[in-house]
Design a protein around this motif. Structure first.
Motif, mmCIF file in Angstrom:
data_model
loop_
_atom_site.group_PDB
_atom_site.id
_atom_site.type_symbol
_atom_site.label_atom_id
_atom_site.label_comp_id
_atom_site.label_asym_id
_atom_site.label_seq_id
_atom_site.Cartn_x
_atom_site.Cartn_y
_atom_site.Cartn_z
ATOM 1 N N SER A 1 0.812 -1.206 0.000
ATOM 2 C CA SER A 1 0.000 0.000 0.000
ATOM 3 C C SER A 1 0.848 1.260 0.000
ATOM 4 N N GLU A 2 0.270 2.335 -0.497
ATOM 5 C CA GLU A 2 0.823 3.668 -0.322
ATOM 6 C C GLU A 2 0.354 4.180 1.046
ATOM 7 N N THR A 3 0.828 5.347 1.426
ATOM 8 C CA THR A 3 0.496 5.881 2.746
ATOM 9 C C THR A 3 -0.923 6.458 2.819
ATOM 10 N N LYS A 4 -1.481 6.884 1.695
ATOM 11 C CA LYS A 4 -2.775 7.579 1.723
ATOM 12 C C LYS A 4 -3.890 6.760 2.378
ATOM 13 N N PRO A 5 -4.084 5.477 2.032
ATOM 14 C CA PRO A 5 -5.156 4.718 2.697
ATOM 15 C C PRO A 5 -5.002 4.658 4.217
ATOM 16 N N ASP B 1 -5.987 8.038 5.539
ATOM 17 C CA ASP B 1 -7.455 8.150 5.448
ATOM 18 C C ASP B 1 -8.123 7.406 6.601
ATOM 19 N N ALA B 2 -7.590 6.236 6.943
ATOM 20 C CA ALA B 2 -8.147 5.445 8.050
ATOM 21 C C ALA B 2 -7.984 6.182 9.369
ATOM 22 N N GLU C 1 -10.511 5.371 12.535
ATOM 23 C CA GLU C 1 -10.397 3.923 12.656
ATOM 24 C C GLU C 1 -9.277 3.550 13.630
ATOM 25 N N GLU C 2 -9.441 2.410 14.278
ATOM 26 C CA GLU C 2 -8.417 1.933 15.203
ATOM 27 C C GLU C 2 -7.336 1.187 14.429
#
Length: 251
Positions: A92-96, A99-100, A105-106
C-alpha cells in the motif's frame, strides 16, 4: 501478473486461506501435501479447485530453483517439499492509512527504520501479527525485501498485516504527528524505560540492526524508550528487542 513464492507449511496454509490471494500453483510432493494437513491443519477440501502440480521431492527443488531464478531470489532448499506460487501481496501507499486515521479507525502501526535483514524482518512481522498490529511501514530505500525466506519466517503473518511503503520515514512520522499520533521510538539514547499512558493510536518505531534509529527519525520523536538490561549482556537482537517493545506499546 506479479507473483509471490511462498514456502513454509504455515505460511502456505495461511496464504491459501487468504481470500485476497489467488493461488497460481501449488507445487508439492506427496509428503508435502501430507505436511500441509498434519502440520498446518489444512483440510483436504481446502485443496479443491487449486492448481496442484504433484511431483517427486527432487523435482520440487528443481522447479523451485527455476522459479527463484526467474523472480531474482537467491535459491535455498524449499522446506517440507511444498511451494506455493501465489498472486503478489499488495503493498500500500500511505494515503489509505492516513485516510483510516482521519476517519477515526483503530489502527496499530509499526515502523521499521532501516531493518534490512529478512530473518529479523520476518520474525518481527510474526510478533507484530501476534500483537494484532494492523500496519507495518517502511521506506522504499534501505529496507528488507519481501520474498520466500521472509514469508517462511513470518509464518503466515504476511496475510494479516498491511504493508505500507513510504518515500521517507521521517516525513511519514511528521504526517502522523500532525494527526495527533505520538510515535514511540525504541532507542538506547534515552534514560526513559517506562512507556506510560499513550492516548489514541499506538505507533512503535524500531531502528536498524546495527545503528538503531536514524537521526532524522529521532529528532521527530517526542516519546522514546529504552530496554534496561538487568544482566551482563547489554544488547539484544532487533527482533527480540522488538518483541519486548511491542509488549510494552501494544498490549
Amino acid at each position: 501478473m506479479e507473483q509471490d513464492l511462498i514456502v513454509g507449511v504455515h505460511s502456505i496454509v495461511h496464504a491459501i486461506r487468504n481470500p485476497k490471494r489467488t493461488t497460481v500453483e501449488l507445487i508439492a510432493c506427496e509428503e508435502g501435501l501430507e505436511k500441509l494437513n498434519k502440520m498446518g491443519g489444512l483440510k483436504k477440501h481446502e485443496l479443491d479447485g487449486l492448481n496442484i502440480k504433484l511431483v517427486s521431492s527432487h523435482k520440487v527443488q528443481e522447479l523451485a530453483k527455476e522459479l527463484y531464478a526467474k523472480e531474482d531470489f537467491q535459491y535455498s532448499r524449499v522446506p517440507s517439499g511444498v511451494l506455493l506460487v501465489s498472486s503478489a501481496k499488495s503493498i500500500s501507499e500511505t494515503k489509505p492509512l492516513f485516510d483510516a486515521i482521519d476517519a477515526g479507525e483503530e489502527v496499530k502501526i509499526l515502523c521499521l527504520d532501516g531493518v534490512t535483514d529478512v530473518h529479523n524482518a520476518g520474525a518481527i512481522m510474526r510478533t507484530a501479527a501476534f500483537y494484532n498490529v494492523s500496519h507495518i511501514v517502511f521506506a522504499v530505500k534501505n529496507n528488507f525485501n519481501i520474498g520466500p525466506s521472509m514469508a517462511r519466517i513470518a509464518s503466515g503473518a504476511l496475510e494479516y498485516i498491511e504493508i505500507v511503503k513510504c518515500n521517507s520515514l521521517p516525513k511519514f512520522l511528521s504526517a502522523l504527528i500532525k494527526r495527533g499520533v505520538t510515535p514511540v521510538g525504541l532507542t538506547e539514547h534515552t534514560d526513559d524505560n517506562e512507556i506510560g499512558e499513550i492516548a489514541g493510536i499506538k505507533c512503535l518505531v524500531l531502528g536498524a540492526e546495527d545503528r538503531g534509529l536514524s537521526h532524522a527519525s529521532v529528532r521527530l520523536l517526542e516519546k522514546k524508550i529504552r530496554l534496561e538490561p538487568i544482566g551482563k549482556i547489554e544488547s539484544l537482537n532487533v527482533s527480540v528487542a522488538a518483541a519486548i517493545a511491542m509488549e510494552k506499546v501494544f498490549s
